[in-house]
Every structure is written in C-alpha cells, then in structure tokens.
Motif scaffolding. Structure first.
Motif, PDB file in Angstrom:
ATOM      1  N   ARG A  83       0.039   5.846   0.175  1.00 30.85           N
ATOM      2  CA  ARG A  83      -0.797   6.918   0.508  1.00 30.85           C
ATOM      3  C   ARG A  83      -0.234   8.088  -0.201  1.00 30.85           C
ATOM      4  O   ARG A  83       0.687   8.769   0.219  1.00 30.85           O
ATOM      5  N   SER A 107       0.872  -1.313   0.059  1.00 32.43           N
ATOM      6  CA  SER A 107       0.236   0.071   0.038  1.00 32.43           C
ATOM      7  C   SER A 107       0.803   1.354   0.210  1.00 32.43           C
ATOM      8  O   SER A 107       1.955   1.078   0.381  1.00 32.43           O
ATOM      9  N   ARG A 147      -9.756  -0.834  -4.622  1.00 37.50           N
ATOM     10  CA  ARG A 147      -8.497  -0.998  -3.997  1.00 37.50           C
ATOM     11  C   ARG A 147      -8.068   0.234  -3.901  1.00 37.50           C
ATOM     12  O   ARG A 147      -7.333   0.544  -2.790  1.00 37.50           O
ATOM     13  N   GLN A 185      -5.425   6.850  -1.072  1.00 37.40           N
ATOM     14  CA  GLN A 185      -4.956   5.514  -0.590  1.00 37.40           C
ATOM     15  C   GLN A 185      -4.931   4.279  -1.458  1.00 37.40           C
ATOM     16  O   GLN A 185      -6.072   4.297  -2.372  1.00 37.40           O
ATOM     17  N   MET A 186      -3.743   3.864  -1.829  1.00 39.32           N
ATOM     18  CA  MET A 186      -3.674   2.775  -2.756  1.00 39.32           C
ATOM     19  C   MET A 186      -3.267   1.315  -2.103  1.00 39.32           C
ATOM     20  O   MET A 186      -2.409   1.331  -1.424  1.00 39.32           O
ATOM     21  N   ASN A 187      -4.099   0.408  -2.326  1.00 39.18           N
ATOM     22  CA  ASN A 187      -4.071  -0.882  -1.501  1.00 39.18           C
ATOM     23  C   ASN A 187      -4.174  -1.872  -2.606  1.00 39.18           C
ATOM     24  O   ASN A 187      -4.384  -1.637  -3.688  1.00 39.18           O
ATOM     25  N   SER A 188      -3.396  -3.114  -2.194  1.00 39.41           N
ATOM     26  CA  SER A 188      -3.433  -4.326  -3.060  1.00 39.41           C
ATOM     27  C   SER A 188      -2.615  -3.814  -4.295  1.00 39.41           C
ATOM     28  O   SER A 188      -3.268  -4.146  -5.509  1.00 39.41           O
ATOM     29  N   LEU A 189      -1.590  -3.104  -4.237  1.00 39.41           N
ATOM     30  CA  LEU A 189      -1.140  -2.454  -5.581  1.00 39.41           C
ATOM     31  C   LEU A 189      -0.481  -3.773  -6.485  1.00 39.41           C
ATOM     32  O   LEU A 189      -0.114  -4.735  -5.936  1.00 39.41           O
TER      33      LEU A 189
END
Length: 116
Positions: free
Chosen positions: A19, A17, A67, A82-86
């Motif tokens: 941000r 992740s 995501r 917010q960037m998850n599971s990139l």
C-alpha cells in the motif's frame, strides 16, 4: 505549491501486496484530481490510477484493473494506492501527483520491486 511525499514502496514477491501513501503538505480538499504514475526502467512514465476530489470518479489503466485500488482521505491529506496480486511488470518508481489551479505537483517517487 503543495508538497507531496510518497511512502510504502519496497521489495515484494509476485502475488504479494503493498500500500502506497502520498502525504500532502496542505489540505487536499481542493485538489481536483490526484493519482499515481509509474515509470519502469528504460520506459516513459505512465498513468496508473487517478481519483477526483469527491472520490466520485476513479481511473485505472487496464493492466491494473481488479488489482489496484486508489482512495483518498481528505481529512488526512493523503492518497493511497492499494496494490494486490502484484506482478513483476508492476516494478517501477511510483510517483504521486496532484492537479490544482492548472498546475501539477509531483512527489519524488517511491520504488516498487516485484520479484518473480
């Protein structure tokens, strides 16, 4: 003209992740729409996410739905991504923008690299 500066990019492994933050030089309260574009190497810049001034409407490109989360803090004059599971395909330069009075302001960009 408002000045925008991105931060928070970097190198992350797939599944991780980050941000991103976009800080504005003036109040963003009156900026109707702010958001993020992404430009991958050798490709055109494309819209990733956008948010309206009252945070009432958000837009996400299909590839990041579920995501990524865009938000804005008008009191801090900042927009976040917010960037998850990139994924490796998320790699690129991320640019913040804001539309005000018919003009579009851009930040210089921040690099995001996702390794597999």
């Amino acid at each position: 003209q408002v000045q925008l500066v991105e931060s928070g990019g970097g190198l992350v492994q797939a599944g991780g992740s980050l941000r991103l933050s976009c800080a504005a030089s003036t109040s963003i309260f009156s900026i109707n729409v702010m958001g993020w574009y992404r430009q991958a190497p050798g490709k055109q810049r494309g819209l990733v996410a956008a948010i309206t001034s009252g945070s009432s409407t958000n837009y996400y490109v299909d590839s990041v739905k579920g995501r990524f989360t865009i938000s804005r803090d008008n009191a801090k004059n900042t927009v976040y991504l917010q960037m998850n599971s990139l994924k490796p395909k998320d790699t690129g330069t991320y640019y913040c923008y804001g539309d005000i009075d018919g003009l579009r302001a851009w930040g210089p960009g921040t690099q995001v690299t996702v390794s597999s």
